[in-house]
Design a protein around this motif. Sequence first.
Motif, PDB file in Angstrom:
ATOM      1  N   LYS A 116      16.358   3.250  12.807  1.00 53.58           N
ATOM      2  CA  LYS A 116      15.955   4.801  13.456  1.00 53.58           C
ATOM      3  C   LYS A 116      15.688   4.723  15.065  1.00 53.58           C
ATOM      4  CE  LYS A 116      15.400   6.736   8.954  1.00 53.58           C
ATOM      5  NZ  LYS A 116      15.047   7.528   8.465  1.00 53.58           N
ATOM      6  N   ASP A 143      14.021   7.292  17.494  1.00 47.84           N
ATOM      7  CA  ASP A 143      13.126   9.074  17.597  1.00 47.84           C
ATOM      8  C   ASP A 143      13.089   9.364  16.440  1.00 47.84           C
ATOM      9  OD1 ASP A 143      11.909   8.224  20.062  1.00 47.84           O
ATOM     10  OD2 ASP A 143      13.943   8.437  21.330  1.00 47.84           O
ATOM     11  N   ILE A 149      11.233   5.059  20.150  1.00 47.60           N
ATOM     12  CA  ILE A 149       9.829   5.186  19.249  1.00 47.60           C
ATOM     13  C   ILE A 149      11.046   4.247  17.835  1.00 47.60           C
ATOM     14  CG2 ILE A 149       8.895   5.785  17.160  1.00 47.60           C
ATOM     15  CD1 ILE A 149       7.719   7.728  19.258  1.00 47.60           C
ATOM     16  N   GLU A 180      12.180   2.872  14.334  1.00 44.75           N
ATOM     17  CA  GLU A 180      11.362   2.197  12.878  1.00 44.75           C
ATOM     18  C   GLU A 180      13.531   1.708  12.387  1.00 44.75           C
ATOM     19  OE1 GLU A 180      12.432   4.373   9.103  1.00 44.75           O
ATOM     20  OE2 GLU A 180      10.499   5.475   9.623  1.00 44.75           O
ATOM     21  N   GLU A 222      14.079  -0.967   9.298  1.00 40.08           N
ATOM     22  CA  GLU A 222      13.897  -1.233   7.081  1.00 40.08           C
ATOM     23  C   GLU A 222      14.036  -2.847   7.475  1.00 40.08           C
ATOM     24  OE1 GLU A 222      14.523   0.917   3.414  1.00 40.08           O
ATOM     25  OE2 GLU A 222      15.282   1.942   4.934  1.00 40.08           O
ATOM     26  N   ILE A 238       8.888  -2.213   6.817  1.00 42.56           N
ATOM     27  CA  ILE A 238       9.035  -0.573   7.848  1.00 42.56           C
ATOM     28  C   ILE A 238       9.039  -1.753   8.671  1.00 42.56           C
ATOM     29  CG2 ILE A 238       9.433   1.227   8.906  1.00 42.56           C
ATOM     30  CD1 ILE A 238      10.100   1.972   5.712  1.00 42.56           C
ATOM     31  N   ASN A 259       7.651  -0.125  12.851  1.00 42.93           N
ATOM     32  CA  ASN A 259       7.347   0.661  13.278  1.00 42.93           C
ATOM     33  C   ASN A 259       6.939   0.191  15.105  1.00 42.93           C
ATOM     34  OD1 ASN A 259       8.604   3.286  11.525  1.00 42.93           O
ATOM     35  ND2 ASN A 259       6.760   2.632  10.523  1.00 42.93           N
ATOM     36  N   SER A 260       7.387   0.125  15.965  1.00 45.33           N
ATOM     37  CA  SER A 260       6.829   0.010  17.422  1.00 45.33           C
ATOM     38  C   SER A 260       7.561   0.803  18.876  1.00 45.33           C
ATOM     39  CB  SER A 260       7.351  -1.476  17.451  1.00 45.33           C
ATOM     40  OG  SER A 260       7.310  -1.755  18.721  1.00 45.33           O
TER      41      SER A 260
END
Length: 167
Positions: free
Chosen positions: A8, A10, A53, A55, A57, A63, A65-66
């Motif tokens: 994903k 944003d 941003i 994500e 998975e 997960i 996130n970065s």
Amino acid sequence: MVVVKSVKFDGESIHVFKNAIYIFESNSGFTLELDMIVSEVVVKKYKKEDNLIVEIELEDGRIINSIMNVKILQGGLPQLNLLCELEDTQEYEDFDRVNENDSWFPNIEEGITLDEIRKVEMPNEEVRLKLKLPIDQVDWLKNQKRKALNEMFKEFIYDYWKKENTK
């Protein structure tokens, strides 16, 4: 081997056709990198972005996130390269590692074609035509709505193209 389940940007899901996630080792440190084959629509949408941003998975449920840097990779297929610096690589021990001095590098283009990508998400491009037509046809065209003309020309070109390619 680590497998990406979904991505994903944003908060918006991105259709990923093929990918490779790995740790890149260089003299300056470590980066987490994700190379992805995506549609031309996705490349066009994000080509001016420097950072997103993201994500990610993984199939094992993890997960990531970065905030990641975005690069467009040139080549035959539409590709993005996402990367972020890593201070600690311990939680990424099971990831493939690529060293800047290695000759091996993940090849994600193998086994997929641009036609297959376009079946999932076909980009639209604006085209301007200059035609010389009888005035009654010009008047008729001027009275049509843009959406209707787009559909009419799309159907006409596909029909003509099919006819020409089956000869």
